[in-house]
Structures are given as C-alpha cells and as structure tokens.
Design an enzyme around this catalytic site. Structure first.
Site, PDB file in Angstrom:
ATOM      1  N   ASP A  18       0.778  -1.335  -0.055  1.00  0.00           N
ATOM      2  CA  ASP A  18      -0.038  -0.016   0.022  1.00  0.00           C
ATOM      3  C   ASP A  18       0.816   1.171   0.086  1.00  0.00           C
ATOM      4  O   ASP A  18       0.584   2.351   0.645  1.00  0.00           O
ATOM      5  CB  ASP A  18      -1.005  -0.074   1.109  1.00  0.00           C
ATOM      6  CG  ASP A  18      -1.961  -1.277   1.197  1.00  0.00           C
ATOM      7  OD1 ASP A  18      -2.379  -1.655   0.076  1.00  0.00           O
ATOM      8  OD2 ASP A  18      -1.811  -1.665   2.261  1.00  0.00           O
ATOM      9  N   GLU A  19       2.009   1.144  -0.749  1.00  0.00           N
ATOM     10  CA  GLU A  19       3.048   2.449  -0.755  1.00  0.00           C
ATOM     11  C   GLU A  19       2.114   3.357  -1.637  1.00  0.00           C
ATOM     12  O   GLU A  19       2.747   4.469  -2.002  1.00  0.00           O
ATOM     13  CB  GLU A  19       4.401   1.927  -0.911  1.00  0.00           C
ATOM     14  CG  GLU A  19       4.978   1.115  -0.050  1.00  0.00           C
ATOM     15  CD  GLU A  19       4.888  -0.283  -0.299  1.00  0.00           C
ATOM     16  OE1 GLU A  19       3.965  -0.624  -1.254  1.00  0.00           O
ATOM     17  OE2 GLU A  19       5.267  -1.353   0.267  1.00  0.00           O
ATOM     18  N   LYS A  37       1.811   2.114  -5.315  1.00  0.00           N
ATOM     19  CA  LYS A  37       2.518   1.610  -6.405  1.00  0.00           C
ATOM     20  C   LYS A  37       1.535   1.817  -7.541  1.00  0.00           C
ATOM     21  O   LYS A  37       2.047   2.330  -8.705  1.00  0.00           O
ATOM     22  CB  LYS A  37       2.763   0.059  -6.137  1.00  0.00           C
ATOM     23  CG  LYS A  37       3.703  -0.370  -5.211  1.00  0.00           C
ATOM     24  CD  LYS A  37       4.235  -1.835  -5.085  1.00  0.00           C
ATOM     25  CE  LYS A  37       2.912  -2.494  -4.572  1.00  0.00           C
ATOM     26  NZ  LYS A  37       2.696  -2.060  -3.157  1.00  0.00           N
ATOM     27  N   GLY A  61      -4.182  -4.822  -4.118  1.00  0.00           N
ATOM     28  CA  GLY A  61      -5.075  -3.729  -4.323  1.00  0.00           C
ATOM     29  C   GLY A  61      -4.409  -2.482  -4.904  1.00  0.00           C
ATOM     30  O   GLY A  61      -4.068  -1.812  -4.202  1.00  0.00           O
ATOM     31  N   HIS A  62      -4.466  -2.145  -6.190  1.00  0.00           N
ATOM     32  CA  HIS A  62      -3.761  -1.010  -6.726  1.00  0.00           C
ATOM     33  C   HIS A  62      -4.865  -0.071  -6.966  1.00  0.00           C
ATOM     34  O   HIS A  62      -5.528  -0.341  -8.040  1.00  0.00           O
ATOM     35  CB  HIS A  62      -2.967  -1.267  -7.876  1.00  0.00           C
ATOM     36  CG  HIS A  62      -1.699  -2.338  -7.460  1.00  0.00           C
ATOM     37  ND1 HIS A  62      -0.810  -3.043  -8.206  1.00  0.00           N
ATOM     38  CD2 HIS A  62      -1.185  -2.481  -6.117  1.00  0.00           C
ATOM     39  CE1 HIS A  62      -0.040  -3.573  -7.729  1.00  0.00           C
ATOM     40  NE2 HIS A  62      -0.224  -3.407  -6.415  1.00  0.00           N
ATOM     41  N   THR A  63      -4.857   1.168  -6.230  1.00  0.00           N
ATOM     42  CA  THR A  63      -5.737   2.198  -6.498  1.00  0.00           C
ATOM     43  C   THR A  63      -5.351   3.226  -7.431  1.00  0.00           C
ATOM     44  O   THR A  63      -4.312   3.562  -7.280  1.00  0.00           O
ATOM     45  CB  THR A  63      -6.389   2.818  -5.146  1.00  0.00           C
ATOM     46  OG1 THR A  63      -6.483   1.723  -4.065  1.00  0.00           O
ATOM     47  CG2 THR A  63      -7.408   3.777  -5.526  1.00  0.00           C
ATOM     48  N   THR A  75      -5.454 -11.811   3.734  1.00  0.00           N
ATOM     49  CA  THR A  75      -6.672 -11.159   3.061  1.00  0.00           C
ATOM     50  C   THR A  75      -7.929 -12.177   2.480  1.00  0.00           C
ATOM     51  O   THR A  75      -8.677 -11.920   1.948  1.00  0.00           O
ATOM     52  CB  THR A  75      -6.267 -10.515   1.528  1.00  0.00           C
ATOM     53  OG1 THR A  75      -5.341 -11.600   0.894  1.00  0.00           O
ATOM     54  CG2 THR A  75      -5.063  -9.286   1.878  1.00  0.00           C
ATOM     55  N   GLN A 131       2.500  -6.147  -3.266  1.00  0.00           N
ATOM     56  CA  GLN A 131       2.894  -6.035  -1.882  1.00  0.00           C
ATOM     57  C   GLN A 131       4.084  -5.307  -1.521  1.00  0.00           C
ATOM     58  O   GLN A 131       4.579  -4.399  -2.371  1.00  0.00           O
ATOM     59  CB  GLN A 131       2.874  -7.516  -1.246  1.00  0.00           C
ATOM     60  CG  GLN A 131       1.447  -8.190  -1.204  1.00  0.00           C
ATOM     61  CD  GLN A 131       1.217  -8.871  -2.435  1.00  0.00           C
ATOM     62  OE1 GLN A 131       2.084  -9.562  -3.205  1.00  0.00           O
ATOM     63  NE2 GLN A 131      -0.365  -8.755  -2.789  1.00  0.00           N
ATOM     64  N   ASP A 154       1.645  14.727   1.386  1.00  0.00           N
ATOM     65  CA  ASP A 154       0.483  15.716   1.620  1.00  0.00           C
ATOM     66  C   ASP A 154      -0.059  15.308   2.853  1.00  0.00           C
ATOM     67  O   ASP A 154      -0.691  16.087   3.675  1.00  0.00           O
ATOM     68  CB  ASP A 154      -0.650  15.807   0.377  1.00  0.00           C
ATOM     69  CG  ASP A 154      -1.114  14.631   0.122  1.00  0.00           C
ATOM     70  OD1 ASP A 154      -0.178  13.477  -0.149  1.00  0.00           O
ATOM     71  OD2 ASP A 154      -2.336  14.240   0.061  1.00  0.00           O
ATOM     72  N   SER A 190       5.038  12.324  -4.820  1.00  0.00           N
ATOM     73  CA  SER A 190       3.829  12.353  -5.046  1.00  0.00           C
ATOM     74  C   SER A 190       2.980  12.934  -4.003  1.00  0.00           C
ATOM     75  O   SER A 190       3.170  12.663  -2.680  1.00  0.00           O
ATOM     76  CB  SER A 190       3.114  10.957  -5.204  1.00  0.00           C
ATOM     77  OG  SER A 190       1.719  10.799  -5.261  1.00  0.00           O
TER      78      SER A 190
HETATM   79  P1  IMP Z   1      -2.078 -12.899   2.201  1.00  0.00           P
HETATM   80  O1  IMP Z   1      -1.070 -12.282   1.157  1.00  0.00           O
HETATM   81  O2  IMP Z   1      -3.623 -12.780   1.870  1.00  0.00           O
HETATM   82  O3  IMP Z   1      -1.683 -14.279   2.400  1.00  0.00           O
HETATM   83  O4  IMP Z   1      -1.899 -12.041   3.619  1.00  0.00           O
HETATM   84  C1  IMP Z   1      -0.342 -12.051   4.460  1.00  0.00           C
HETATM   85  C2  IMP Z   1      -0.083 -10.663   4.902  1.00  0.00           C
HETATM   86  O5  IMP Z   1       0.063  -9.747   3.868  1.00  0.00           O
HETATM   87  C3  IMP Z   1      -1.570 -10.039   5.588  1.00  0.00           C
HETATM   88  O6  IMP Z   1      -0.992  -9.111   6.860  1.00  0.00           O
HETATM   89  C4  IMP Z   1      -1.815  -9.186   4.558  1.00  0.00           C
HETATM   90  O7  IMP Z   1      -2.779  -7.918   4.947  1.00  0.00           O
HETATM   91  C5  IMP Z   1      -0.799  -8.654   3.592  1.00  0.00           C
HETATM   92  N1  IMP Z   1      -1.006  -8.242   2.586  1.00  0.00           N
HETATM   93  C6  IMP Z   1      -1.061  -9.039   1.601  1.00  0.00           C
HETATM   94  N2  IMP Z   1      -1.322  -8.299   0.191  1.00  0.00           N
HETATM   95  C7  IMP Z   1      -1.125  -7.095   0.639  1.00  0.00           C
HETATM   96  C8  IMP Z   1      -1.255  -5.725  -0.089  1.00  0.00           C
HETATM   97  O8  IMP Z   1      -1.142  -5.687  -1.469  1.00  0.00           O
HETATM   98  N3  IMP Z   1      -1.127  -4.593   0.627  1.00  0.00           N
HETATM   99  C9  IMP Z   1      -1.039  -4.932   1.989  1.00  0.00           C
HETATM  100  N4  IMP Z   1      -0.910  -5.793   2.685  1.00  0.00           N
HETATM  101  C10 IMP Z   1      -0.983  -6.818   2.078  1.00  0.00           C
HETATM  102 MG    MG Z   2      -2.472  -2.221  -1.913  1.00  0.00          MG
END
Ligand code: IMP
Ligand code: MG
Length: 430
Positions: free
Chosen positions: A13-14, A16, A40-42, A128, A222, A331, A408
């Site tokens: 969630d940086e 990307k 989840g890429h917003t 997730t 990730q 910001d 950004s």
């Molecule tokens: P999993 O990838 O669903 O197995 O989750 C393992 C850990 O990675 C959990 O703490 C999730 O919240 C975290 N995680 C997986 N994908 C993301 C992502 O895209 N953004 C932030 N955290 C993630």
């Molecule tokens: Mg994300």
C-alpha cells in the site's frame, strides 16, 4: 529503451498503483510477477477511481499490453470480474491486451476454505482471505493446479482428485461441506472457454519485447517487508516481493532491468498482524489513517499507521537494490505539528540497533529512536518543493544512499513531481 521495475518498499500500500500508472503512460508492456488478488492497486484519474487486484495497472493506458506472470496465483472468478468491470468502464480491447502465463497457479475454493479455517483461530495472521497462502502451498507440494491444465481436461480431472484426496483429512475435520472434485471440474471447464485464449508465455513475450527495444515495466505487488523469506515471518505473504521475486515470477535473467523504482510512503502502514516498530496507536495514528484514507483496497480493513521507518527502508533498499525512490503521500503529513522518522531502534535491554534485525521475533520488541522534522505545506504543481520537505527528502537520500526521483502529493497523476539528480523539480506534465 530502459526497462523499469516498480517495487513496494514497506508492508504494501505504498502507492505503487499510482506510480505504475505514471510510469506506464508510454509502456508497451506492463508485467506482474507474483501474488494475486491480495493486492489492491488504486488509481485515480480525472476524479475516477479504479481498484485493480490482478490486472497490471497499465491496462488503463490504451496501448499497453498487460501480462500476468507464472509466479502469480489466480482465482478465475476474480479475474473475470475485473475484466468485466474494465470493459464496462470502456477500457478498449481488454481481452486481447491481457495475457496470462499458463504456469500461474489456480486458486480453488478449497484453498479459500482452508484459509478460512486457519484464520478463525486465535493465532491468525490477518491475511486477505483470498486463498493466496494455500495456493502457494499447493504449488510447493507439486499438487497445485496450474492454469495450463484448463487446456487438458483429462489431466485436470486427475489433478483435482489428487489434490482433493490430499486435503480430505482436513476437510473431514471441518463442518462446512466443500465443493466436490467433479463439480469443481465442471466449473473450471467453463472458465477454460474464456481463459485459455488468453494464455501466453510471459517470460518469452517479455524478453522478446525487451530485445525489440520496447518500453517494458515490471509491476511488483505487496511490499518488501511482506516478502516470504526476508520479511517479518510468519506475518508475511507467501510470495517473494523483493526485486528478485519479480525476475523469478516472470522468468527473466540478469541484466535486463536498468531502473528499479522503490515506492515508499512518507509514513508507514501495515494491514494484518505482525511487528511494526513505528506504529502509532494514538491520535497521530488516527490522523494518518483518516487523512491518508488508510482502508485496505482489497479487504476494507483499517490499516495500522505510524511514522516512516527509515531503518526498515534501508533494509528494503538493500534487498531490492533500487536505483531510485518514489516518495508518496507527502501531503498526508501536512497538518501535523512535527514529523518523525525512525533512524535506529532500542532493544529491550537498551542496546541501540542501526539495522532492522533479521530475527523477526526480535523486531517485535523494538522501540524506535526518532529524528524530528519540521512540517511542510502541501506542494503544488509549481514545481517547487517546500524547504522543509526538501530537507526531509535530503535526509532520506543520505540515510538510504538512494535518490528520491518522484514525489507524489495526491492521488491524481497530475499531483506528481519529477525530481532531477541535482534536486530540481518539474511537474510531470512539463
Ligand atoms: P495474504 O497475502 O493474503 O496471505 O496475507 C498475508 C499478509 O500480507 C497479511 O498481513 C495481509 O494483510 C498482507 N498483504 C497481502 N497483500 C497485501 C497488499 O497488497 N497490501 C497490503 N498488505 C497485504
Ligand atoms: Mg494495496
């Protein structure tokens, strides 16, 4: 033509999605390597928000082809849903612009069922719940179902029966009935109709595009601190999120990527459980969550928030070997009276640590040592960074020995400054 890669430097969630969107404006090919719909890429453009979980963010640029590499784990229903939504949004030629490697693994309802059982226990990781971990486990056990089997019905049937047999003792312990191999086979035959035509050798197509001098962008998912090997195990995802994971997930060798951009938020967030030394459980943490809109793009969970951890960032820079950093969401820190950055840690016995410990259990007990910075006003597109922000950036550059090349300051593409080597800035559009 330079081949760029984008990697998340924190716990995901940086930002990307936005950086890939900015960098892929001219890309011929955008390639994802690992993970699945846990990402989840917003992307926000012209006030319109799109969240992508599987398809690389480059799909929003009309001429980019987007590939899902062999290192990914894919739930067909999710991919179908995403393609449908993109088509409804008027994205042109989605079906022919997306290619999927047949070596990628299927996420089956069984994988999700097992994860639900595990995550209901008190020692849950806070995943997730997308079946990511169990699907990678199946791959490692050689019982996984690669997408390729969709094109070989008889082999698929046998493989499903073998995996089901392996899971049977676990399923028999649970209360919920799971879908039978024969019903799942029938479902997957329908998936085959639309998914098999999208098959492509992602490694070959990517390498070919590179040798033809096309613009290629490799899109990480990730963040480094969630890497299955080098992250805060066991609170990690099940794939490799470092730069090396991008190469292995796509199937690329050495020396093909000229620029690796590490994306780092000006503060830190984490979703799910696990060590987070700079976490703020006070009003400042709540402020960051509220002003940063820190809700998971995939699960809707409130993200844990804290100060930027430059010690963890230094580790991420080492693991990724990035040539430049993109600093996002500057910001969000604007309204705060002071801004802190962790520059070292103190152990339980008072020992000061200059580096993030490789023993992840030790990481859970650390107290950060902070350096304080003056707050800044929101940058604008006049291409001048506020002096205080400039100071913050210069510090990070010195601390990590890496140049900050993009800043950004909002979700829109236009809210991005390009920073040259000497520190001079220009807005993205100039
Ligand atoms: P999993 O990838 O669903 O197995 O989750 C393992 C850990 O990675 C959990 O703490 C999730 O919240 C975290 N995680 C997986 N994908 C993301 C992502 O895209 N953004 C932030 N955290 C993630
Ligand atoms: Mg994300």
């Amino acid at each position: 033509m330079p081949v760029k890669a984008v990697v998340g430097m924190q716990w995901g969630d940086e930002g990307k999605g936005k950086i890939v969107d900015v960098l892929s404006a001219e890309a011929d090919l955008v390639v994802r390597a690992a993970g699945g719909s846990n990402a989840g890429h917003t992307i926000i453009r012209g006030g319109k928000k799109t969240v992508l979980h599987l398809v690389p963010s480059g799909i929003l640029h009309e001429y980019s082809r987007c590939l899902l590499g062999a290192g990914m784990v894919i739930e067909p229903a999710r991919l179908r849903e995403e393609l449908d939504v993109l088509e409804q949004f008027g994205t042109p030629r989605v079906r022919t612009r997306v290619g999927v490697d047949p070596q990628a693994m299927l996420i089956l309802p069984w994988h999700k069922a097992i994860e639900h059982v595990r995550e209901a226990r008190p020692d849950a990781l806070g995943t997730t719940l997308r079946g990511i971990g169990p699907a990678y486990e199946s791959r490692a056990s050689r019982l996984g179902i690669p997408l390729a089997l969709l094109a070989h019905p008889e082999l698929l049937k046998t493989a499903l029966e073998a995996l089901h047999l392996d899971y049977l003792p676990i399923f028999e312990l649970g209360k919920e009935p799971v879908i039978s191999p024969s019903d799942l086979f029938a479902e997957l035959m329908q998936v085959a109709d639309w998914l098999v035509p999208m098959f492509t050798d992602v490694s070959l197509e990517t390498a070919r595009a590179m040798s033809e001098g096309r613009i290629v962008l490799l899109e990480g998912a990730q963040g480094v601190m969630l890497d299955s090997l080098h992250g805060t195990y066991p609170f990690v995802t099940s794939s490799s999120t470092i730069f090396g994971g991008l190469l292995s997930g796509i199937g690329l060798g050495n020396g093909m990527v000229s620029d690796v951009v590490g994306v780092c938020k000006a503060y830190t967030t984490r979703v799910g459980n696990g060590p987070f030394p700079t976490e703020l459980e006070d009003e400042t943490g709540k402020h960051l969550a509220a002003f940063g809109g820190e809700y998971g793009a995939t699960t809707g969970r409130l993200r844990r928030c804290g100060w930027l951890d430059a010690v963890a960032l230094k580790k991420a820079v080492r693991l990724v070997g990035c040539s430049q950093l993109a600093l996002t969401k500057v910001d969000v820190l604007c309204d705060l009276p002071e801004i802190k950055v962790a520059v070292a840690y103190e152990d339980a016995d008072g020992t000061v640590l200059a580096d993030f410990p490789c023993d992840p259990y030790r990481a859970a007990q650390l107290k950060p040592v902070y350096r304080t910075f003056a707050p800044w006003r929101t940058p604008s597109d006049d291409a001048v960074l506020p002096e205080e922000l400039q100071e913050y950036i210069s510090f990070l550059e010195g601390f990590t020995a890496t140049r900050v090349s993009l800043v950004s300051w909002g979700p829109d593409r236009s809210q991005t400054l390009v920073r040259e080597a000497g520190g001079a800035c220009r807005s993205l559009n100039s």
